[in-house]
Design a protein around this motif. Structure first.
Motif, PDB file in Angstrom:
ATOM      1  N   MET A  46       0.745  -1.027   0.004  1.00 54.70           N
ATOM      2  CA  MET A  46       0.055   0.117   0.149  1.00 54.70           C
ATOM      3  C   MET A  46       0.897   1.326  -0.046  1.00 54.70           C
ATOM      4  N   LYS A  47       1.833   1.206   0.698  1.00 52.58           N
ATOM      5  CA  LYS A  47       2.776   2.388   0.949  1.00 52.58           C
ATOM      6  C   LYS A  47       3.433   2.399  -0.299  1.00 52.58           C
ATOM      7  N   GLU A  48       3.716   1.598  -1.259  1.00 58.70           N
ATOM      8  CA  GLU A  48       4.239   1.618  -2.462  1.00 58.70           C
ATOM      9  C   GLU A  48       3.379   2.352  -3.412  1.00 58.70           C
ATOM     10  N   LYS A  49       2.286   1.752  -3.340  1.00 62.61           N
ATOM     11  CA  LYS A  49       1.229   2.287  -4.266  1.00 62.61           C
ATOM     12  C   LYS A  49       0.942   3.828  -4.119  1.00 62.61           C
ATOM     13  N   LEU A  50       0.852   4.255  -2.789  1.00 64.91           N
ATOM     14  CA  LEU A  50       0.631   5.692  -2.552  1.00 64.91           C
ATOM     15  C   LEU A  50       1.993   6.412  -2.937  1.00 64.91           C
ATOM     16  N   ARG A  51       3.060   6.155  -2.806  1.00 65.32           N
ATOM     17  CA  ARG A  51       4.314   6.604  -3.332  1.00 65.32           C
ATOM     18  C   ARG A  51       4.396   6.761  -4.478  1.00 65.32           C
ATOM     19  N   ARG A  52       3.859   5.845  -5.478  1.00 62.32           N
ATOM     20  CA  ARG A  52       3.792   5.697  -6.901  1.00 62.32           C
ATOM     21  C   ARG A  52       2.795   6.717  -7.413  1.00 62.32           C
ATOM     22  N   LEU A  53       1.587   6.813  -6.602  1.00 62.98           N
ATOM     23  CA  LEU A  53       0.792   7.900  -7.023  1.00 62.98           C
ATOM     24  C   LEU A  53       1.093   9.127  -6.850  1.00 62.98           C
ATOM     25  N   MET A  54       1.655   9.478  -5.767  1.00 61.29           N
ATOM     26  CA  MET A  54       2.163  10.857  -5.495  1.00 61.29           C
ATOM     27  C   MET A  54       3.202  11.350  -6.576  1.00 61.29           C
ATOM     28  N   ASN A  55       4.026  10.251  -6.988  1.00 58.31           N
ATOM     29  CA  ASN A  55       4.995  10.495  -7.983  1.00 58.31           C
ATOM     30  C   ASN A  55       4.278  10.936  -9.400  1.00 58.31           C
ATOM     31  N   TYR A  56       3.226  10.313  -9.711  1.00 57.95           N
ATOM     32  CA  TYR A  56       2.506  10.504 -10.900  1.00 57.95           C
ATOM     33  C   TYR A  56       1.867  11.674 -10.610  1.00 57.95           C
ATOM     34  N   ILE A  57       1.114  12.055  -9.354  1.00 62.89           N
ATOM     35  CA  ILE A  57       0.604  13.409  -9.418  1.00 62.89           C
ATOM     36  C   ILE A  57       1.403  14.669  -9.692  1.00 62.89           C
ATOM     37  N   THR A  58       2.636  14.604  -9.074  1.00 64.63           N
ATOM     38  CA  THR A  58       3.776  15.394  -9.212  1.00 64.63           C
ATOM     39  C   THR A  58       3.981  15.712 -10.362  1.00 64.63           C
ATOM     40  N   THR A  59       4.488  14.608 -11.180  1.00 65.53           N
ATOM     41  CA  THR A  59       4.888  14.933 -12.549  1.00 65.53           C
ATOM     42  C   THR A  59       3.822  15.469 -13.343  1.00 65.53           C
ATOM     43  N   ILE A  60       2.597  14.733 -13.408  1.00 65.51           N
ATOM     44  CA  ILE A  60       1.592  15.237 -14.155  1.00 65.51           C
ATOM     45  C   ILE A  60       1.137  16.787 -14.120  1.00 65.51           C
ATOM     46  N   THR A  61       1.284  17.133 -12.759  1.00 63.34           N
ATOM     47  CA  THR A  61       1.061  18.293 -12.287  1.00 63.34           C
ATOM     48  C   THR A  61       2.118  19.117 -12.883  1.00 63.34           C
ATOM     49  N   THR A  62       3.193  19.135 -12.693  1.00 62.61           N
ATOM     50  CA  THR A  62       4.356  20.069 -13.224  1.00 62.61           C
ATOM     51  C   THR A  62       4.273  20.008 -14.756  1.00 62.61           C
ATOM     52  N   GLY A  63       4.037  19.006 -15.590  1.00 67.90           N
ATOM     53  CA  GLY A  63       3.843  18.908 -16.947  1.00 67.90           C
ATOM     54  C   GLY A  63       2.590  19.841 -17.468  1.00 67.90           C
ATOM     55  N   THR A  64       1.533  19.842 -16.613  1.00 63.74           N
ATOM     56  CA  THR A  64       0.454  20.638 -16.708  1.00 63.74           C
ATOM     57  C   THR A  64       0.601  22.009 -16.572  1.00 63.74           C
ATOM     58  N   LEU A  65       1.412  22.540 -15.645  1.00 64.94           N
ATOM     59  CA  LEU A  65       1.767  23.870 -15.015  1.00 64.94           C
ATOM     60  C   LEU A  65       2.587  24.353 -16.222  1.00 64.94           C
ATOM     61  N   ILE A  66       3.644  23.413 -16.878  1.00 65.92           N
ATOM     62  CA  ILE A  66       4.487  23.880 -17.787  1.00 65.92           C
ATOM     63  C   ILE A  66       3.615  24.283 -18.939  1.00 65.92           C
ATOM     64  N   ALA A  67       2.670  23.478 -19.523  1.00 68.73           N
ATOM     65  CA  ALA A  67       1.895  23.618 -20.680  1.00 68.73           C
ATOM     66  C   ALA A  67       0.893  24.947 -20.285  1.00 68.73           C
ATOM     67  N   CYS A  68       0.766  25.226 -19.190  1.00 64.51           N
ATOM     68  CA  CYS A  68      -0.351  26.415 -18.952  1.00 64.51           C
ATOM     69  C   CYS A  68       0.579  27.721 -19.107  1.00 64.51           C
TER      70      CYS A  68
END
Length: 156
Positions: free
Chosen positions: A1-23
């Motif tokens: 469960m801890k690994e899934k949460l870490r992976r999810l947070m990594n995706y959210i961070t990366t996607i949010t950063t990419g979206t911010l750059i696009a904006c």
């Protein structure tokens, strides 16, 4: 469960950063084409949680799509990628429309799809690079472990 949460947070961070750059990119183009100054530009405060929500929604889709109990076979991997990209782009189009990031016409929808592809590629590359670093570190540790135990076996 801890690994899934870490992976999810990594995706959210990366996607949010990419979206911010696009904006930032599209916002800069909009400001410059209107003849305004970048230094005098303002953004709507609500855009910040909107960008974060897109990152969260797309991160959840990514976690659900790619980390089920079974990994897709190499043959179907690219089909998974295409379906995932379509799902992510649909979320981006829906959110972007309701957040008033674009007007509903063919040109803007195409621009949003291309922007989604850019953020998708950015996220894919960063996660591939991160996973490659982790795999290399694991292989190095395994090599050290095997060479240590081989030496211990030789001395007995």
């Amino acid at each position: 469960m801890k690994e899934k949460l870490r992976r999810l947070m990594n995706y959210i961070t990366t996607i949010t950063t990419g979206t911010l750059i696009a904006c930032i990119f599209w916002g800069g183009i909009s400001i410059l084409t209107m003849g305004s100054s970048l230094t005098e530009a303002n953004i709507n405060f609500l855009m910040l949680p909107e960008i974060l929500s897109v990152g969260i929604f797309c991160g959840l889709i990514t976690e659900l799509a790619f980390y089920s109990k079974r990994e897709p076979k190499k043959k179907t991997f690219w089909i998974w990628i295409a379906v995932h990209y379509i799902a992510v782009t649909i979320v981006v189009l829906i959110c972007g429309y309701f957040y008033h990031w674009y007007c509903w016409n063919v040109g803007n929808v195409i621009a949003m799809c291309l922007t989604s592809a850019g953020v998708y590629g950015f996220t894919f590359f960063l996660n591939y690079y991160r996973n490659k670093i982790i795999a290399n570190a694991m292989n190095e540790k395994l090599e050290q472990y095997h060479s240590k135990h081989k030496k211990e076996g030789d001395s007995q």
